[in-house]
Write an enzyme that holds these catalytic residues in place. Sequence first.
Site, PDB file in Angstrom:
ATOM      1  CB  CYS A  72     -76.332 -16.927   6.098  1.00  0.00           C
ATOM      2  SG  CYS A  72     -76.385 -16.448   7.809  1.00  0.00           S
ATOM      3  CG  HIS A 115     -72.763 -15.222   4.736  1.00  0.00           C
ATOM      4  ND1 HIS A 115     -73.691 -14.210   4.701  1.00  0.00           N
ATOM      5  CD2 HIS A 115     -72.729 -15.665   6.027  1.00  0.00           C
ATOM      6  CE1 HIS A 115     -74.214 -14.063   5.909  1.00  0.00           C
ATOM      7  NE2 HIS A 115     -73.647 -14.920   6.733  1.00  0.00           N
ATOM      8  CG  ASN A 131     -74.204 -12.440   9.326  1.00  0.00           C
ATOM      9  OD1 ASN A 131     -75.038 -12.499   8.423  1.00  0.00           O
ATOM     10  ND2 ASN A 131     -73.776 -13.505   9.970  1.00  0.00           N
TER      11      ASN A 131
HETATM   12  O1  UT7 Z   1     -73.888 -16.030   9.477  1.00  0.00           O
HETATM   13  C1  UT7 Z   1     -73.847 -17.296  10.036  1.00  0.00           C
HETATM   14  C2  UT7 Z   1     -72.544 -17.718  10.358  1.00  0.00           C
HETATM   15  N1  UT7 Z   1     -71.944 -16.969  11.423  1.00  0.00           N
HETATM   16  C3  UT7 Z   1     -70.658 -16.959  11.483  1.00  0.00           C
HETATM   17  O2  UT7 Z   1     -70.052 -17.510  10.599  1.00  0.00           O
HETATM   18  C4  UT7 Z   1     -69.967 -16.343  12.671  1.00  0.00           C
HETATM   19  C5  UT7 Z   1     -68.800 -17.253  13.052  1.00  0.00           C
HETATM   20  N2  UT7 Z   1     -68.079 -16.828  14.252  1.00  0.00           N
HETATM   21  C6  UT7 Z   1     -67.349 -15.715  14.321  1.00  0.00           C
HETATM   22  O3  UT7 Z   1     -67.347 -14.899  13.433  1.00  0.00           O
HETATM   23  C7  UT7 Z   1     -66.456 -15.527  15.517  1.00  0.00           C
HETATM   24  O4  UT7 Z   1     -66.378 -16.744  16.225  1.00  0.00           O
HETATM   25  C8  UT7 Z   1     -66.917 -14.405  16.490  1.00  0.00           C
HETATM   26  C9  UT7 Z   1     -66.704 -13.055  15.842  1.00  0.00           C
HETATM   27  C10 UT7 Z   1     -68.358 -14.595  16.852  1.00  0.00           C
HETATM   28  C11 UT7 Z   1     -66.061 -14.442  17.756  1.00  0.00           C
HETATM   29  O5  UT7 Z   1     -64.686 -14.324  17.434  1.00  0.00           O
HETATM   30  P1  UT7 Z   1     -63.640 -15.339  18.059  1.00  0.00           P
HETATM   31  O6  UT7 Z   1     -62.312 -14.887  17.598  1.00  0.00           O
HETATM   32  O7  UT7 Z   1     -64.079 -16.727  17.694  1.00  0.00           O
HETATM   33  O8  UT7 Z   1     -63.778 -15.057  19.592  1.00  0.00           O
HETATM   34  P2  UT7 Z   1     -64.176 -16.065  20.779  1.00  0.00           P
HETATM   35  O9  UT7 Z   1     -65.628 -16.378  20.715  1.00  0.00           O
HETATM   36  O10 UT7 Z   1     -63.197 -17.203  20.801  1.00  0.00           O
HETATM   37  O11 UT7 Z   1     -63.892 -15.141  22.027  1.00  0.00           O
HETATM   38  C12 UT7 Z   1     -62.582 -14.652  22.313  1.00  0.00           C
HETATM   39  C13 UT7 Z   1     -62.701 -13.684  23.463  1.00  0.00           C
HETATM   40  C14 UT7 Z   1     -63.548 -14.212  24.622  1.00  0.00           C
HETATM   41  O12 UT7 Z   1     -62.946 -13.768  25.831  1.00  0.00           O
HETATM   42  P3  UT7 Z   1     -62.024 -14.748  26.697  1.00  0.00           P
HETATM   43  O13 UT7 Z   1     -62.908 -15.906  27.047  1.00  0.00           O
HETATM   44  O14 UT7 Z   1     -60.901 -15.131  25.799  1.00  0.00           O
HETATM   45  O15 UT7 Z   1     -61.632 -13.887  27.842  1.00  0.00           O
HETATM   46  C15 UT7 Z   1     -64.861 -13.520  24.436  1.00  0.00           C
HETATM   47  O16 UT7 Z   1     -65.559 -13.362  25.658  1.00  0.00           O
HETATM   48  O17 UT7 Z   1     -63.359 -12.481  23.023  1.00  0.00           O
HETATM   49  C16 UT7 Z   1     -64.431 -12.183  23.909  1.00  0.00           C
HETATM   50  N3  UT7 Z   1     -65.465 -11.492  23.174  1.00  0.00           N
HETATM   51  C17 UT7 Z   1     -65.484 -10.161  23.027  1.00  0.00           C
HETATM   52  N4  UT7 Z   1     -64.653  -9.207  23.487  1.00  0.00           N
HETATM   53  C18 UT7 Z   1     -64.953  -7.927  23.157  1.00  0.00           C
HETATM   54  C19 UT7 Z   1     -66.518 -12.030  22.505  1.00  0.00           C
HETATM   55  N5  UT7 Z   1     -67.232 -11.046  21.940  1.00  0.00           N
HETATM   56  C20 UT7 Z   1     -66.608  -9.881  22.247  1.00  0.00           C
HETATM   57  C21 UT7 Z   1     -66.852  -8.536  21.938  1.00  0.00           C
HETATM   58  N6  UT7 Z   1     -66.019  -7.596  22.404  1.00  0.00           N
HETATM   59  N7  UT7 Z   1     -67.895  -8.140  21.181  1.00  0.00           N
END
Ligand code: UT7
Length: 329
Positions: free
Chosen positions: A112, A252, A282
């Site tokens: 990125c 970004h 992204n």
């Molecule tokens: O470009 C390079 C850099 N990339 C980034 O900077 C991305 C950085 N990361 C993020 O943007 C975020 O971490 C994500 C958007 C990927 C995830 O958001 P989060 O708030 O960190 O969620 P999480 O990974 O902590 O997951 C929370 C919950 C989980 O469920 P449980 O374990 O709490 O029951 C996940 O399984 O959300 C669940 N989950 C979803 N639920 C519905 C993860 N993806 C999804 C989804 N839909 N698409």
Amino acid sequence: MGSTIIGTGSYLPEKILTNADLEKMVDTSDEWIVTRTGIKERRICSENMSSSDLGVEAAKKAILDAGISADEIEMIICATITSDMPFPSTACIIQSKLGLDNIACFDISSACSGFIYGLELARSFTNNGCYRKILVIAAECMSRVTDYTDRSTCVLLGDGAAAAIVSHSGDTDGIIDSYLGSSGKYGNLLYIPAGGSKLPASHETVSNHLHFMKMEGSAVFKIAVNAMSSAIKKIFERNNIHAEDISLLIPHQANIRIIQGVARSMGVPMEKVFVNIEKYGNMSAASVGVALDEAVKAGRIHKGDLVCMVSFGAGLTWASNLIRWNKDD
Ligand code: UT7
């Protein structure tokens, strides 16, 4: 002696993949995607297109915008992590598609951060006048490395390309400074496991989905906010700039909550932050480039404005730059 951006362009494929479409593919919801990421839809390139095709379209627009002839380009730098093939470089493929020959062409792999890395390389090559005009491209078909059975990543990514013509210039405005950083020890937080020399393609790598992007989302999230804020601080300090001096911050576009966190920590109001994540998700290296082009075309950047771009991605890598915009509206 200096380097300046004399033209920008971007290209987004027509096909739109909405959150409603993704609801039918994986266990997710529009509400989750919008509140956790800010993304509403993303673009997906057609089957017969690859990163070079997206890059060519963006490049043609940048050349037109710069008011130059393609023959004046002396180097093509292409930032991509979704190159058409392992080799030759996507930059060489783009060169051929633009009908150019006998100029320097190479790809860079900074994920990125690639567009800002590419602009800095172009600045270094043009600053002393060794090269006069360089085409910097960021082109990504992220849909080709996205696992559409993995809800934690497939909702985030989209396809697109951006281009800029960097020119040697007689004054010190233009690309003033860049800060580039990386930390390879975090490489396993965001990567594609197979397809390289370590784990070449095999039936096993394909059936285990190892050619798709893997990410430890929440770990990457925390590092992203800190790394982008620190990249901005470094470039501000080095150039004696304060948040209020900036006309526009172009971050970004990975997650609206990351963007808001960075803006908050830097004391930059959201009105001065360019956001288009809701339309495209992204697009890796292409994100900040497309944002720059859209900001210029939307009249958000004028001659004399001080613009700060900042990015963060796999590597892990991060980068920021300062541009005193000196192109007429
Ligand atoms: O470009 C390079 C850099 N990339 C980034 O900077 C991305 C950085 N990361 C993020 O943007 C975020 O971490 C994500 C958007 C990927 C995830 O958001 P989060 O708030 O960190 O969620 P999480 O990974 O902590 O997951 C929370 C919950 C989980 O469920 P449980 O374990 O709490 O029951 C996940 O399984 O959300 C669940 N989950 C979803 N639920 C519905 C993860 N993806 C999804 C989804 N839909 N698409």
